[in-house]
Design a protein around this motif. Structure first.
Motif, mmCIF file in Angstrom:
data_model
loop_
_atom_site.group_PDB
_atom_site.id
_atom_site.type_symbol
_atom_site.label_atom_id
_atom_site.label_comp_id
_atom_site.label_asym_id
_atom_site.label_seq_id
_atom_site.Cartn_x
_atom_site.Cartn_y
_atom_site.Cartn_z
ATOM 1 N N ARG A 141 22.698 -38.812 31.349
ATOM 2 C CA ARG A 141 23.360 -38.337 32.033
ATOM 3 C C ARG A 141 22.708 -36.464 31.489
ATOM 4 N N LEU A 142 21.434 -36.695 30.719
ATOM 5 C CA LEU A 142 20.662 -35.613 29.728
ATOM 6 C C LEU A 142 18.965 -35.769 30.715
ATOM 7 N N GLU A 143 19.847 -36.089 31.890
ATOM 8 C CA GLU A 143 17.685 -36.484 31.997
ATOM 9 C C GLU A 143 17.351 -35.307 32.716
ATOM 10 N N TYR A 144 18.128 -34.740 33.819
ATOM 11 C CA TYR A 144 17.428 -33.453 34.167
ATOM 12 C C TYR A 144 16.613 -32.029 33.783
ATOM 13 N N ARG A 145 16.799 -32.504 32.225
ATOM 14 C CA ARG A 145 16.476 -31.552 31.196
ATOM 15 C C ARG A 145 15.312 -31.730 30.314
ATOM 16 N N GLY A 146 14.586 -33.352 31.262
ATOM 17 C CA GLY A 146 13.267 -33.495 31.045
ATOM 18 C C GLY A 146 13.405 -33.913 29.519
ATOM 19 N N TYR A 147 12.574 -34.634 29.267
ATOM 20 C CA TYR A 147 11.825 -35.326 27.464
ATOM 21 C C TYR A 147 10.965 -36.440 27.239
ATOM 22 N N ASP A 148 10.649 -36.697 26.252
ATOM 23 C CA ASP A 148 9.413 -37.785 26.235
ATOM 24 C C ASP A 148 9.904 -38.878 25.545
ATOM 25 N N SER A 149 10.989 -38.629 24.534
ATOM 26 C CA SER A 149 11.131 -39.681 23.645
ATOM 27 C C SER A 149 12.924 -39.738 23.335
ATOM 28 N N MET A 150 13.316 -40.795 23.331
ATOM 29 C CA MET A 150 14.693 -40.926 22.960
ATOM 30 C C MET A 150 15.181 -41.705 21.768
ATOM 31 N N GLY A 151 16.707 -42.214 21.438
ATOM 32 C CA GLY A 151 16.315 -42.697 20.121
ATOM 33 C C GLY A 151 18.074 -42.391 19.464
ATOM 34 N N VAL A 152 18.791 -43.501 19.419
ATOM 35 C CA VAL A 152 20.087 -44.172 19.161
ATOM 36 C C VAL A 152 20.050 -44.464 17.785
ATOM 37 N N ALA A 153 21.534 -43.479 16.688
ATOM 38 C CA ALA A 153 21.733 -43.894 15.149
ATOM 39 C C ALA A 153 23.168 -44.514 15.852
ATOM 40 N N VAL A 154 23.567 -46.135 14.593
ATOM 41 C CA VAL A 154 25.141 -46.873 14.833
ATOM 42 C C VAL A 154 25.652 -46.501 13.715
ATOM 43 N N ILE A 155 26.532 -46.059 13.848
ATOM 44 C CA ILE A 155 27.104 -46.527 12.067
ATOM 45 C C ILE A 155 27.637 -48.238 12.754
ATOM 46 N N GLU A 156 27.071 -49.397 12.617
ATOM 47 C CA GLU A 156 27.477 -50.948 12.956
ATOM 48 C C GLU A 156 28.939 -51.553 11.714
ATOM 49 N N GLY A 157 29.027 -50.875 10.194
ATOM 50 C CA GLY A 157 29.722 -50.661 9.321
ATOM 51 C C GLY A 157 29.529 -50.510 8.412
ATOM 52 N N PRO A 158 30.022 -50.482 6.899
ATOM 53 C CA PRO A 158 30.364 -49.465 6.125
ATOM 54 C C PRO A 158 28.833 -49.842 5.400
ATOM 55 N N GLY A 159 28.146 -48.397 5.069
ATOM 56 C CA GLY A 159 27.097 -48.241 4.528
ATOM 57 C C GLY A 159 25.762 -49.055 5.322
ATOM 58 N N ARG A 160 26.195 -49.496 6.431
ATOM 59 C CA ARG A 160 24.955 -49.660 7.188
ATOM 60 C C ARG A 160 24.444 -48.640 8.246
ATOM 61 N N LEU A 161 23.809 -48.454 8.191
ATOM 62 C CA LEU A 161 23.541 -46.933 9.635
ATOM 63 C C LEU A 161 21.945 -47.735 9.855
ATOM 64 N N VAL A 162 21.696 -47.576 11.673
ATOM 65 C CA VAL A 162 21.033 -48.417 12.052
ATOM 66 C C VAL A 162 20.502 -47.484 13.072
ATOM 67 N N VAL A 163 19.201 -47.423 13.023
ATOM 68 C CA VAL A 163 18.432 -46.936 14.052
ATOM 69 C C VAL A 163 17.603 -46.833 15.153
ATOM 70 N N ARG A 164 17.316 -46.712 16.102
ATOM 71 C CA ARG A 164 16.412 -47.307 17.136
ATOM 72 C C ARG A 164 15.823 -46.264 17.558
ATOM 73 N N LYS A 165 14.578 -46.520 17.967
ATOM 74 C CA LYS A 165 14.095 -44.742 18.921
ATOM 75 C C LYS A 165 12.804 -45.287 19.422
ATOM 76 N N ALA A 166 11.805 -44.519 20.247
ATOM 77 C CA ALA A 166 10.144 -44.951 20.467
ATOM 78 C C ALA A 166 10.654 -43.301 21.681
ATOM 79 N N ALA A 167 9.125 -43.421 22.040
ATOM 80 C CA ALA A 167 9.023 -42.372 22.604
ATOM 81 C C ALA A 167 8.451 -42.756 23.876
ATOM 82 N N GLY A 168 9.183 -42.778 25.193
ATOM 83 C CA GLY A 168 8.754 -43.676 26.724
ATOM 84 C C GLY A 168 10.663 -43.043 27.329
ATOM 85 N N LYS A 169 10.727 -43.808 28.645
ATOM 86 C CA LYS A 169 11.874 -43.367 28.972
ATOM 87 C C LYS A 169 12.894 -44.593 28.277
#
Length: 574
Positions: A141-169
């Protein structure tokens, strides 16, 4: 058809069918009264108010200056409820007409919530494990702003924080990094437009602390990032990216290590960070919460059924929430699946929660559909970017005033034996303005060159020359040709560009970044103003180097420039 028009409190009945209700009526406080009717093909101009339950026919021409969201094209009349506001921002044409619900003007009628350099979103679901896919939908929904990379961080459980990110669409990164395979109920996401460091996998958000327990996404510019980074590194923190955002995670880590709570750490951020920022943060030790902070950069809290959200733009959360709270400067707090807590700083250095009654009063219902919110509700990108000009000015100044590169560029310009400012199109005209201020303030006189004619000036370029090359994209062919040829002759290059990592950025000895965000419209609007104010700032800095301005005089001029954003806001009527 007739309508009741009120002039300075005096009611007048007149026919409006086929007539133009023009700007002159704004000065007289024109109102199309309650239960009045308009004719077909009437034009409504800025400042004309449509009364409660007024009957407005499709075909009405709605010009900029009033509120809009939906689309009505049937042949039948359309009724609007009493809570519609028509004072500002109605800009759809012909058969397109509708109204926002009664939301604060500064939140959705003004550029301050429409634009920004990056997009952020945080979600907390009560059930399920599909937060990653919901984050991706929100980022789309925010693509109209323009961007060059994206990423997310998710808590998969207590004490487990997982990050996935990279340049690109978004789709490419999600597929390549396995974003949709993450399982959890709480997470944050980000689309980045590079301002500190080139677009690559390392600089993409979210960023984490040394221990990987705190993750942060950020929209805005942290002005004092260089000094904070040095301080953190002196304490042993390992910062791996070139961004101003990463230091936030390390600051929070530092506060937590001293025994402060997460909320106290957020309060401390408000005291040490200078610039503009909207932050969303995760802590692996608190798997139910997304924390947030807002200062001079837009942030809204969305309240849904079994889910709460925080985002830089309401468009990002329309799939999960329609009730929103627009945060104010300095506010911070957290969302959980069934709770929201908002705090504000006190004058004594502490902080206090918003009273429940005030929080309830600030909740507003949004009737947008996701489709109507594309391009932030504007009919085309150019109009959107015109209203982004105040924020482009603010972000550019916030990012440049304390940037060490400004001093290096000013030294080069002030000490040059031959100054050349080169650009094409709008950038050339920004260069003309820049040369005016360099001459008047710093006493540095140079040549302003249309890039396609650079060969005429080449014989005069040498090792004692300095070239200020201006290009929004950093990829303008003629400008790059001039830069490369003059660089071969020994000239030093100061690049002015909106794109980190562009060709001009790589070719320059020093680069000054606009931080105006992506400009998609063909005609330059916000980037022209950003170029102009950046060159004015460079002129002030050069004048300090040449001794033509004292420190106090320079600070006074910078204070005037910092007021430019508000001036443009006023001229736009937002």
């Amino acid at each position: 058809m007739t309508a009741n028009l009120r002039f300075d409190g005096r009611s007048v009945r007149m026919t409006v069918k086929g007539e133009r209700v023009d700007t002159g009526l704004r000065k007289l406080g024109a109102v199309i009264g309650g239960y009045a009717q308009t004719g077909i093909n009437v034009s409504l101009m800025p400042g004309v108010k449509v009364g409660a339950r007024a009957l407005v026919y499709p075909g009405v021409c709605c010009e900029q200056g009033m509120w809009v969201v939906g689309r009505f094209s049937s042949a039948s009349p359309t009724w609007f409820p009493p809570d519609c506001l028509w004072y500002t921002r109605l800009y759809r044409l012909n058969r397109y007409i509708a109204a926002y619900p009664n939301l604060p003007k500064r939140a959705y009628g003004s550029r301050r919530v429409v634009s920004k350099l990056c997009g952020i979103i945080g979600l907390a679901f009560a059930e399920g494990s599909g937060v990653a896919s919901a984050l991706v939908r929100g980022l789309k929904r925010l693509e109209y702003r323009g961007y060059d990379s994206m990423g997310v961080a998710v808590i998969e459980g207590p004490g487990r924080l997982v990050v996935r990110k990279a340049a690109g669409k978004i789709e490419e990164v999600a597929r390549r990094t396995g974003v949709l395979g993450l399982r959890g109920r709480v997470g944050i996401g980000h689309t980045r437009w590079a301002t500190h460091g080139p677009p690559n996998d390392v600089n993409a958000h979210p960023h984490t602390d040394c221990g990987g327990r705190v993750a942060v996404v950020h929209n805005g510019v942290i002005r004092n990032y260089a000094s904070l980074r040095r301080e953190l590194e002196s304490r042993g923190h390992r910062l791996v990216s070139e961004t101003d955002t990463e230091l936030v995670a390390h600051l929070v880590e530092d506060y937590l290590s001293r025994g402060y709570s997460f909320l106290e750490a957020l309060a401390f951020l408000g005291r040490v960070l200078r610039g503009s920022y909207a932050l969303a943060l995760l802590h692996s030790g608190e798997p139910e919460r997304v924390y947030f902070v807002r200062y001079k950069s837009p942030l809204v809290v969305g309240l849904g059924d079994g889910v709460n959200a925080v985002a830089s733009d309401i468009t990002a959360v329309l799939d999960v929430a329609r009730d929103v709270v627009v945060l104010e400067d300095g506010e911070f707090g957290w969302i959980a699946p069934g709770e929201v807590a908002i705090y504000r700083p006190r004058g004594d250095g502490g902080f206090e929660p918003l009273p429940p009654g005030e929080l309830r009063r600030r909740v507003k219902r949004v009737e947008w559909t996701p489709e109507s919110a594309s391009k932030a509700g504007y009919p085309h990108y150019m109009l959107k970017e015109i209203y982004e000009q105040p924020q482009a000015l603010s972000e550019t100044l916030e990012g440049i005033i304390e940037d060490p590169r400004l001093e290096r560029a000013a030294e080069l310009v002030a000490g040059s034996k031959g100054l050349f400012i080169v650009g094409a199109g709008t950038s050339y005209h920004a260069g003309l303005a820049g040369q005016y201020y360099l001459s008047r303030l710093a006493g540095v006189v140079g040549h302003v060159v249309v890039a396609s004619e650079h060969k005429v000036y080449t014989p005069g370029v040498g090792e004692d020359s300095v070239v200020v090359a201006v290009s929004q994209s950093g990829e303008t062919f003629d400008t790059l040709e001039a830069v490369r040829e003059w660089r071969r002759r020994g000239a030093r290059i100061v690049g002015v560009t909106n794109v980190v990592g562009s060709a001009l950025d790589r070719e320059s000895d020093v680069t000054l970044y606009l931080r105006a965000g992506p400009e998609i419209g063909v005609a330059a609007t916000k980037t022209f103003l950003a170029q102009t104010i950046l060159l004015q700032t460079l002129a002030v800095a050069a004048a300090r180097m040449t001794g033509r301005l004292s420190g106090g005089e320079a600070r006074g001029l910078l204070a005037v420039l910092e007021g430019a954003s508000e001036t443009v806001t006023g001229r736009l009527g937002t």
